[in-house]
Design a protein around this motif. Structure first.
Motif, PDB file in Angstrom:
ATOM      1  N   HIS A   1       0.822  -1.206   0.000  1.00 33.80           N
ATOM      2  CA  HIS A   1       0.000   0.000   0.000  1.00 33.80           C
ATOM      3  C   HIS A   1       0.861   1.264   0.000  1.00 33.80           C
ATOM      4  O   HIS A   1       0.638   2.190  -0.765  1.00 33.80           O
ATOM      5  CB  HIS A   1      -0.903  -0.054   1.242  1.00 33.80           C
ATOM      6  CG  HIS A   1      -1.583   1.210   1.590  1.00 33.80           C
ATOM      7  ND1 HIS A   1      -2.676   1.685   0.884  1.00 33.80           N
ATOM      8  CD2 HIS A   1      -1.334   2.125   2.562  1.00 33.80           C
ATOM      9  CE1 HIS A   1      -3.061   2.826   1.430  1.00 33.80           C
ATOM     10  NE2 HIS A   1      -2.265   3.124   2.439  1.00 33.80           N
ATOM     11  N   CYS A   2       1.887   1.293   0.835  1.00 38.47           N
ATOM     12  CA  CYS A   2       2.639   2.541   0.978  1.00 38.47           C
ATOM     13  C   CYS A   2       3.533   2.798  -0.225  1.00 38.47           C
ATOM     14  O   CYS A   2       3.735   3.947  -0.612  1.00 38.47           O
ATOM     15  CB  CYS A   2       3.412   2.580   2.298  1.00 38.47           C
ATOM     16  SG  CYS A   2       4.944   1.675   2.340  1.00 38.47           S
ATOM     17  N   GLU A   3       4.003   1.724  -0.850  1.00 31.85           N
ATOM     18  CA  GLU A   3       4.820   1.947  -2.043  1.00 31.85           C
ATOM     19  C   GLU A   3       3.985   2.537  -3.170  1.00 31.85           C
ATOM     20  O   GLU A   3       4.433   3.412  -3.902  1.00 31.85           O
ATOM     21  CB  GLU A   3       5.512   0.645  -2.470  1.00 31.85           C
ATOM     22  CG  GLU A   3       6.785   0.418  -1.664  1.00 31.85           C
ATOM     23  CD  GLU A   3       7.295  -1.008  -1.711  1.00 31.85           C
ATOM     24  OE1 GLU A   3       6.914  -1.752  -2.648  1.00 31.85           O
ATOM     25  OE2 GLU A   3       8.076  -1.380  -0.798  1.00 31.85           O
ATOM     26  N   LYS A   4       2.765   2.086  -3.273  1.00 30.57           N
ATOM     27  CA  LYS A   4       1.854   2.661  -4.277  1.00 30.57           C
ATOM     28  C   LYS A   4       1.640   4.139  -4.000  1.00 30.57           C
ATOM     29  O   LYS A   4       1.634   4.972  -4.900  1.00 30.57           O
ATOM     30  CB  LYS A   4       0.504   1.947  -4.246  1.00 30.57           C
ATOM     31  CG  LYS A   4       0.460   0.677  -5.053  1.00 30.57           C
ATOM     32  CD  LYS A   4      -0.995   0.237  -5.213  1.00 30.57           C
ATOM     33  CE  LYS A   4      -1.074  -1.267  -5.430  1.00 30.57           C
ATOM     34  NZ  LYS A   4      -2.191  -1.880  -4.722  1.00 30.57           N
ATOM     35  N   ARG A   5       1.436   4.452  -2.722  1.00 27.94           N
ATOM     36  CA  ARG A   5       1.176   5.859  -2.384  1.00 27.94           C
ATOM     37  C   ARG A   5       2.389   6.738  -2.601  1.00 27.94           C
ATOM     38  O   ARG A   5       2.273   7.876  -3.013  1.00 27.94           O
ATOM     39  CB  ARG A   5       0.696   5.975  -0.935  1.00 27.94           C
ATOM     40  CG  ARG A   5      -0.713   5.477  -0.815  1.00 27.94           C
ATOM     41  CD  ARG A   5      -1.290   5.749   0.527  1.00 27.94           C
ATOM     42  NE  ARG A   5      -1.475   7.171   0.787  1.00 27.94           N
ATOM     43  CZ  ARG A   5      -1.865   7.636   1.968  1.00 27.94           C
ATOM     44  NH1 ARG A   5      -2.080   6.821   2.950  1.00 27.94           N
ATOM     45  NH2 ARG A   5      -2.037   8.923   2.146  1.00 27.94           N
ATOM     46  N   GLU A   6       3.565   6.186  -2.318  1.00 28.52           N
ATOM     47  CA  GLU A   6       4.788   6.959  -2.565  1.00 28.52           C
ATOM     48  C   GLU A   6       4.899   7.304  -4.038  1.00 28.52           C
ATOM     49  O   GLU A   6       5.232   8.425  -4.397  1.00 28.52           O
ATOM     50  CB  GLU A   6       6.017   6.175  -2.103  1.00 28.52           C
ATOM     51  CG  GLU A   6       6.215   6.197  -0.610  1.00 28.52           C
ATOM     52  CD  GLU A   6       7.621   5.784  -0.183  1.00 28.52           C
ATOM     53  OE1 GLU A   6       8.321   5.139  -0.997  1.00 28.52           O
ATOM     54  OE2 GLU A   6       8.009   6.104   0.960  1.00 28.52           O
ATOM     55  N   GLN A   7       4.577   6.325  -4.890  1.00 26.61           N
ATOM     56  CA  GLN A   7       4.622   6.586  -6.326  1.00 26.61           C
ATOM     57  C   GLN A   7       3.631   7.669  -6.709  1.00 26.61           C
ATOM     58  O   GLN A   7       3.947   8.604  -7.426  1.00 26.61           O
ATOM     59  CB  GLN A   7       4.291   5.306  -7.105  1.00 26.61           C
ATOM     60  CG  GLN A   7       5.488   4.420  -7.309  1.00 26.61           C
ATOM     61  CD  GLN A   7       5.080   3.066  -7.865  1.00 26.61           C
ATOM     62  OE1 GLN A   7       3.938   2.882  -8.315  1.00 26.61           O
ATOM     63  NE2 GLN A   7       5.983   2.113  -7.832  1.00 26.61           N
TER      64      GLN A   7
ATOM     65  N   ASN B   1       4.654  10.969  -5.313  1.00 30.10           N
ATOM     66  CA  ASN B   1       6.016  11.300  -5.702  1.00 30.10           C
ATOM     67  C   ASN B   1       6.873  11.712  -4.492  1.00 30.10           C
ATOM     68  O   ASN B   1       7.427  12.801  -4.442  1.00 30.10           O
ATOM     69  CB  ASN B   1       5.995  12.419  -6.759  1.00 30.10           C
ATOM     70  CG  ASN B   1       7.354  12.578  -7.421  1.00 30.10           C
ATOM     71  OD1 ASN B   1       8.175  11.658  -7.381  1.00 30.10           O
ATOM     72  ND2 ASN B   1       7.594  13.743  -7.995  1.00 30.10           N
ATOM     73  N   THR B   2       6.941  10.825  -3.534  1.00 34.19           N
ATOM     74  CA  THR B   2       7.727  11.095  -2.328  1.00 34.19           C
ATOM     75  C   THR B   2       8.362   9.799  -1.867  1.00 34.19           C
ATOM     76  O   THR B   2       7.982   8.722  -2.315  1.00 34.19           O
ATOM     77  CB  THR B   2       6.816  11.665  -1.204  1.00 34.19           C
ATOM     78  OG1 THR B   2       7.541  11.698   0.005  1.00 34.19           O
ATOM     79  CG2 THR B   2       5.586  10.796  -0.995  1.00 34.19           C
ATOM     80  N   ASN B   3       9.350   9.913  -0.982  1.00 32.39           N
ATOM     81  CA  ASN B   3       9.901   8.690  -0.403  1.00 32.39           C
ATOM     82  C   ASN B   3       9.795   8.738   1.116  1.00 32.39           C
ATOM     83  O   ASN B   3      10.562   8.115   1.828  1.00 32.39           O
ATOM     84  CB  ASN B   3      11.351   8.492  -0.847  1.00 32.39           C
ATOM     85  CG  ASN B   3      12.230   9.649  -0.421  1.00 32.39           C
ATOM     86  OD1 ASN B   3      11.742  10.609   0.206  1.00 32.39           O
ATOM     87  ND2 ASN B   3      13.498   9.593  -0.747  1.00 32.39           N
ATOM     88  N   LYS B   4       8.827   9.499   1.597  1.00 26.41           N
ATOM     89  CA  LYS B   4       8.723   9.702   3.042  1.00 26.41           C
ATOM     90  C   LYS B   4       7.576   8.941   3.693  1.00 26.41           C
ATOM     91  O   LYS B   4       7.108   9.309   4.760  1.00 26.41           O
ATOM     92  CB  LYS B   4       8.529  11.192   3.335  1.00 26.41           C
ATOM     93  CG  LYS B   4       9.768  12.015   3.074  1.00 26.41           C
ATOM     94  CD  LYS B   4       9.504  13.447   3.430  1.00 26.41           C
ATOM     95  CE  LYS B   4      10.750  14.299   3.271  1.00 26.41           C
ATOM     96  NZ  LYS B   4      10.403  15.716   3.249  1.00 26.41           N
ATOM     97  N   ILE B   5       7.061   7.934   3.026  1.00 28.98           N
ATOM     98  CA  ILE B   5       5.914   7.229   3.603  1.00 28.98           C
ATOM     99  C   ILE B   5       6.332   5.871   4.181  1.00 28.98           C
ATOM    100  O   ILE B   5       6.047   5.567   5.335  1.00 28.98           O
ATOM    101  CB  ILE B   5       4.783   7.061   2.557  1.00 28.98           C
ATOM    102  CG1 ILE B   5       4.364   8.445   2.038  1.00 28.98           C
ATOM    103  CG2 ILE B   5       3.603   6.334   3.184  1.00 28.98           C
ATOM    104  CD1 ILE B   5       3.271   8.413   1.002  1.00 28.98           C
TER     105      ILE B   5
END
Ligand SMILES: *[C@@H]1O[C@H](CO)[C@@H](O)[C@H](O)[C@H]1NC(C)=O
Ligand SMILES: *[C@@H]1O[C@H](CO)[C@@H](O)[C@H](O)[C@H]1NC(C)=O
Ligand SMILES: *[C@@H]1O[C@H](CO)[C@@H](O)[C@H](O)[C@H]1NC(C)=O
Ligand SMILES: *[C@@H]1O[C@H](CO)[C@@H](O)[C@H](O)[C@H]1NC(C)=O
Length: 442
Positions: A270-276, A279-283
């Protein structure tokens, strides 16, 4: 004096404190006040007063009980689903919607299990199996009101209200609909039943402080509180042993850190999808990053070690036994199994397990979580409320060494420690809390 009048207030609410309790609280309060007056501000963690004698009373909203919510008009909402904290938010949203319609909310069904994809596995559980029903109404005193189905007349006419969905169903349209249903002829119906999506997915029209007012009225049933007491006392026992204290100072329990580690498989996807998408790497934070940032609390806030670190993880969803390895020296990691409390948790369905964990985290001396998790966010909200009740100002909460500090490990603070985190209580909507943020108000 405030504590003293509270004893009376409690009687008023039907919870009769034994008078000795009142006396103790009064005494404890006096000691506390004297301490505050006589002692210089305590340095971080070394000298903080970890007294549990004075429990902080919830702010009462009961003054408005006379002119409160109508008791003969009701709102019914769909079953409330998903994680514990999604459910708390959905419940509060339903309450605030009922308030806007000046209606009593019919006690909704919560869900004991997390299987949200399969509707038949949703295991409905009554609200009053999780939270105190009477206490809710007495604490919320007319701000919002819960009712039972047995309060309804026999020949009740139910009016259905279909919540819209999709892009065209905007915040404004949703509000227009609510306004419309608060007027005649709709308003004449004894029951308005909202059909459609789970309240968590409704548009949000209310400020954070209104949600906070509802959360303050949610008190776990005794059984849950007692289980949380048992877990916390295990943690404290280990803390005492770790320090090897035998003298009088061992009367003061060692502070403990609770870390809500979101590293379960479902979360990682889930969080990798949201990071994409964002456009962040802070999740997403890896296990390594979490351990490193929590470890840095020793340098950044002077956390004394040894310190017990309670790892709140949903074991069922986790497939990783190396959770306990790799922590810095002086950090003593424990999860349910190592703590010997998995037996306590395993007696209960998911929702109750989550409730116990919530309580253990919310009482921790330091809490570290993920700012994109609803679970973490609501713990921080509760801890922020505690700080406010103890008299902290919003500007002071980030800077000083107050009790109940919280941090987010997914965002780097000074010296690569976790970032200090409080809830912005003047936010106009709950969006940041329900969907995550990296604006931590500090
Ligand atoms: C609800 O209705 C009652 C009775 O009409 C009124 O006294 C009260 O102020 C109303 N409350 C709200 C929140 O509108
Ligand atoms: C509703 O009906 C039941 C049984 O049919 C009866 O016992 C009860 O008194 C009724 N309640 C009201 C409010 O009329
Ligand atoms: C969990 O790990 C075991 C072995 O370490 C593996 O066989 C199993 O498929 C894993 N389960 C999931 C859901 O990844
Ligand atoms: C808190 O929210 C208010 C209202 O949205 C905003 O004006 C303020 O800047 C926020 N404070 C912080 C510290 O983010």
């Amino acid at each position: 004096m405030e504590i003293f009048s509270n004893c009376k207030l409690s009687n008023f609410f039907g919870i009769t404190f034994k008078s000795t309790t009142c006396k103790c609280m009064f005494l404890a309060a006096t000691i506390l006040i004297l301490r505050v007056l006589l002692l210089p501000p305590a340095p971080a963690f070394g000298g903080i007063e970890w007294t549990n004698l004075v429990s902080i009373p919830a702010l009462s909203l009961s003054s408005s009980s006379e002119s409160g919510i109508r008791q003969d008009k009701f709102l019914e909402v769909p079953q409330i689903v998903w994680g514990l904290n999604n459910q708390k938010i959905a419940f509060a949203r339903a309450c605030l919607t009922a308030r806007m319609l000046n209606r009593t909310l019919l006690m909704p069904s919560l869900s004991a299990s997390l299987f949200y994809k399969e509707i038949d596995l949703l295991q409905p559980i009554s609200f009053d199996k999780v939270f105190e029903f009477e206490k809710f109404n007495s604490l919320c005193g007319g701000f919002v009101r819960l009712g039972r189905y047995s309060d309804l007349l026999n020949q009740t006419q139910v009016l259905e209200m279909q919540k819209g969905s999709g892009r065209k169903w905007t915040l404004e349209r949703d509000m227009d609909q609510l306004v419309q249903y608060s007027r005649d002829p709709f308003d004449q119906h004894e029951v308005i039943r909202i059909v459609g999506k789970n309240p968590f997915l409704w548009h949000d029209h209310w400020p954070v402080k209104d949600y906070a007012s509802v959360f303050e009225c949610l008190v776990w049933v005794d059984e849950i509180t007692k289980e949380a007491d048992r877990v916390v006392s295990k943690i404290k026992t280990i803390g005492k042993k770790a320090r090897g204290e035998t003298d009088r100072s061992s009367l003061q329990p060692l502070p403990y850190v609770a870390v809500h580690m979101r590293i379960e498989i479902d979360w990682m996807i889930h969080c990798e999808k949201r990071e994409q998408r964002l456009n962040t790497n802070k999740i997403c934070s890896s296990k390594k990053e979490i351990m490193e940032r929590v470890g840095n609390l020793r340098n950044t806030v002077g956390l004394e070690t040894p310190a017990v670190v309670y790892l709140a993880v949903a074991d069922k969803l986790l497939n990783d036994s190396s959770l306990l390895e790799g922590w810095e020296e002086g950090f003593l990691p424990y999860e349910k199994k190592k703590l010997g409390v998995d037996g306590i948790y395993n007696k209960y369905p998911y929702l109750i397990q989550s409730a116990i964990d919530f309580e253990v985290c919310s009482r921790a001396d330091i809490f570290v979580g993920n700012s994109y998790s609803t679970f973490s966010s609501l713990i921080v909200l509760e801890r922020t409320q505690k700080m406010i009740r103890m008299g902290a100002s919003s500007s002071g909460m980030c800077k000083t060494d107050l009790r109940w500090p919280s941090y987010a490990y997914n965002i780097a603070g000074e010296s690569n420690g976790p970032m200090k985190w409080i809830t912005n209580m003047s936010d106009a909507s709950l969006k940041a809390v329900s969907y995550g943020t990296h604006n931590l108000s500090c």
